[in-house]
Design a protein around this motif. Structure first.
Motif, mmCIF file in Angstrom:
data_model
loop_
_atom_site.group_PDB
_atom_site.id
_atom_site.type_symbol
_atom_site.label_atom_id
_atom_site.label_comp_id
_atom_site.label_asym_id
_atom_site.label_seq_id
_atom_site.Cartn_x
_atom_site.Cartn_y
_atom_site.Cartn_z
ATOM 1 N N ILE A 34 0.817 -1.217 0.000
ATOM 2 C CA ILE A 34 0.000 0.000 0.000
ATOM 3 C C ILE A 34 0.851 1.269 0.000
ATOM 4 O O ILE A 34 0.456 2.282 -0.568
ATOM 5 N N THR A 35 2.042 1.216 0.614
ATOM 6 C CA THR A 35 2.870 2.412 0.779
ATOM 7 C C THR A 35 3.084 3.204 -0.517
ATOM 8 O O THR A 35 2.821 4.403 -0.553
ATOM 9 N N PRO A 36 3.566 2.565 -1.629
ATOM 10 C CA PRO A 36 3.769 3.375 -2.846
ATOM 11 C C PRO A 36 2.480 3.990 -3.380
ATOM 12 O O PRO A 36 2.493 5.120 -3.885
ATOM 13 N N TYR A 37 1.355 3.278 -3.260
ATOM 14 C CA TYR A 37 0.078 3.824 -3.711
ATOM 15 C C TYR A 37 -0.300 5.050 -2.885
ATOM 16 O O TYR A 37 -0.829 6.035 -3.399
ATOM 17 N N LEU A 38 -0.032 4.964 -1.590
ATOM 18 C CA LEU A 38 -0.325 6.079 -0.696
ATOM 19 C C LEU A 38 0.461 7.318 -1.102
ATOM 20 O O LEU A 38 -0.060 8.435 -1.125
ATOM 21 N N ILE A 49 1.530 8.075 -4.067
ATOM 22 C CA ILE A 49 0.955 8.605 -5.313
ATOM 23 C C ILE A 49 -0.281 9.450 -4.992
ATOM 24 O O ILE A 49 -0.462 10.552 -5.525
ATOM 25 N N VAL A 50 -1.148 8.941 -4.102
ATOM 26 C CA VAL A 50 -2.357 9.664 -3.711
ATOM 27 C C VAL A 50 -1.998 11.013 -3.087
ATOM 28 O O VAL A 50 -2.599 12.041 -3.402
ATOM 29 N N LEU A 88 -10.230 5.695 -1.224
ATOM 30 C CA LEU A 88 -8.912 5.081 -1.501
ATOM 31 C C LEU A 88 -7.898 5.474 -0.439
ATOM 32 O O LEU A 88 -7.104 4.654 0.026
ATOM 33 N N ALA A 107 -6.011 3.042 2.313
ATOM 34 C CA ALA A 107 -4.549 3.045 2.422
ATOM 35 C C ALA A 107 -4.115 3.334 3.856
ATOM 36 O O ALA A 107 -3.216 2.666 4.397
#
Length: 353
Positions: free
Chosen positions: A143-147, A149-150, A265, A269
Motif C-alpha cells: 500500500i505504501t507506494p500507492y499512498l 501517489i495519492v 482510496l 490506504a
C-alpha cells in the motif's frame, strides 16, 4: 546502487506509519509553526539522512541480525538496559496510536463511532497475531507506494485550488496544536521519536550489506525521501489550512475534497498502514517478553491487545501530541548512544594518546 535504494526504501517503509501519512504528525511538528514549518522540514531531512547513514553503516560494520544484541552493543551493559526499556515502551505506544487512528479514520470517512473503529482494528491485529498470517503483512506493505501517489495527487490539486493567501494560511497554521515549543525543536523531536522506534531494525537492515559505504548511501537515500515527503505533506496542508484546520486526519479530508472515491482510496490506504504498523509493533513488543512458540504467547497477545485498546481511548490527536513528543525527548538518549557507537566503530576516532 540497487542495494542502497533497497535499504533506503525499507527505511522509508519503516518510518512512514499512518500518523505520518494522515498528516496529523506533520501538522503538529511542522505545519503548526506556519512558514517556519518548511525550515523544520529541511532540518528533519538533513537529520534523517545523516542518522540514517550512521545507523545503516553501524549495522554493516557489526554484521548483526539481532535487535537486542544491537541495543546492548550500542549502550553497553547499563545504558543498554535503559535503551531496551525505552524501545519496548515505544513499540507499545506506537501500536496504541494506530488503534486510536483507526477509530478517527472510520469516524471521519464512514461516520462510524471511533470506539467501534478502534475495536475493529484491535480485533484484526489480535486475530492476525494468533493466526500468524505473515502473508497479509506483506500484502499490506504494498500500500505504501500507492499512498505516496495519492498524496502527490492531493498536493497538485491543493496548490491549484488554494482559496486563501499565504499570510492567512500562516496565521491559521499557527493556531493549530503544536507538539513542541518551536519549529527547530519540533523537527528534532520528530526525527528522534521516529528513529527511537525504528533504529534497531534499520541497523539490522544495514547488516545485510557488507560494504558500509553502500549501506550508508542507503541511509542517505531513505532520509532524503522521508524529508521530501514531510515537505510535500506540510506544503499541502499549509495551502489548505481553511479545509484541514482542526481535523484528526488532514490528508484524508483533502482527498475527500477532490472526489469521494479518492477519499475512500485514501482511507483504505491509511487503515492498511495502521494495521501493518499495529501488527508489527505489537508482535515486536510481545516477543520481547514471551517467545512465539511458548504456550502463553497467544493469551499474552490477547491481553496486550486489550490493554492497547483501553489506552487508545484517550484519542488520536491527543496521543500523537503527548505520547510521541515524550518518546521524542527520550529518543535523544538513543541517538546520542548510536552516534557514539558509530564513532567508536570508525578507526582512529576514539584513540587514547
Amino acid at each position: 546502487m540497487k542495494k542502497s535504494l533497497q535499504i533506503g526504501g525499507a527505511f522509508v517503509g519503516l518510518i512512514v506509519g499512518a500518523g505520518f501519512a494522515s498528516g496529523q504528525e506533520i501538522m503538529q511538528y511542522f505545519t503548526s509553526f506556519g512558514i517556519w514549518g518548511i525550515a523544520g522540514g529541511i532540518v528533519a531531512t538533513i537529520a534523517f539522512a545523516l542518522l540514517g547513514m550512521t545507523l545503516a553503516q553501524l549495522g554493516s560494520k557489526l554484521q548483526t541480525t539481532s535487535h537486542k544484541g544491537v541495543i546492548y552493543h550500542i549502550g553497553g551493559r547499563y545504558v543498554g538496559v535503559v535503551l531496551d526499556i525505552l524501545i519496548t515502551f515505544f513499540l507499545f505506544g506506537v501500536a496504541v496510536v494506530m488503534f486510536a487512528g483507526a477509530g478517527s479514520t472510520f469516524n471521519q470517512m464512514f461516520g462510524i463511532d471511533p470506539m467501534v473503529g478502534s475495536i475493529i482494528m484491535v480485533a484484526l491485529t489480535i486475530a492476525t497475531l494468533l493466526l500468524n498470517v505473515k502473508n497479509i503483512m506483506n500484502l499490506i506493505a504494498v500500500i505504501t507506494p500507492y499512498l505516496m501517489i495519492v498524496i502527490f495527487i492531493i498536493l497538485i490539486y491543493s496548490l491549484f485550488t488554494m482559496d486563501i493567501s499565504f499570510s492567512e494560511a500562516n496565521e491559521m497554521a499557527q493556531n493549530q496544536a503544536s507538539a513542541a515549543s518551536n519549529w527547530f525543536m519540533g523537527a528534532l523531536l520528530y526525527v528522534s521519536y521516529n528513529l527511537a522506534a525504528g533504529a534497531a531494525l534499520l541497523i539490522v537492515m544495514g547488516g545485510t550489506e557488507k560494504d558500509s559505504k553502500v549501506a550508508g548511501l542507503g541511509g542517505i537515500f531513505g532520509g532524503a525521501m522521508l524529508g521530501a515527503l514531510i515537505i510535500l505533506i506540510n506544503l499541502t496542508m499549509f495551502v489548505k489550512m481553511d479545509v484541514v484546520s482542526g481535523m484528526d486526519m488532514p490528508t484524508l479530508e483533502l482527498a475527500k475534497q477532490i472526489h469521494p472515491a479518492v477519499g475512500v482510496l485514501m482511507a483504505i490506504a491509511l487503515l492498511g498502514m495502521m494495521y501493518n504498523t499495529a501488527v508489527g509493533m505489537f508482535y515486536s513488543f510481545t516477543v520481547r517478553f514471551v517467545a512465539p512458540d511458548h504456550k502463553v504467547f497467544k493469551p499474552t497477545i490477547v491481553v496486550v491487545g486489550l490493554a492497547g485498546f483501553v489506552a487508545s481511548l484517550v484519542g488520536f490527536t491527543t496521543l500523537v501530541g503527548k505520547v510521541y513528543s515524550t518518546m521524542g525527548y527520550l529518543g535523544f538518549a538513543l541517538i546520542i548512544a548510536v552516534i557514539i557507537a558509530w564513532f567508536r566503530r570508525n578507526k582512529g576516532v576514539v584513540v587514547s594518546r
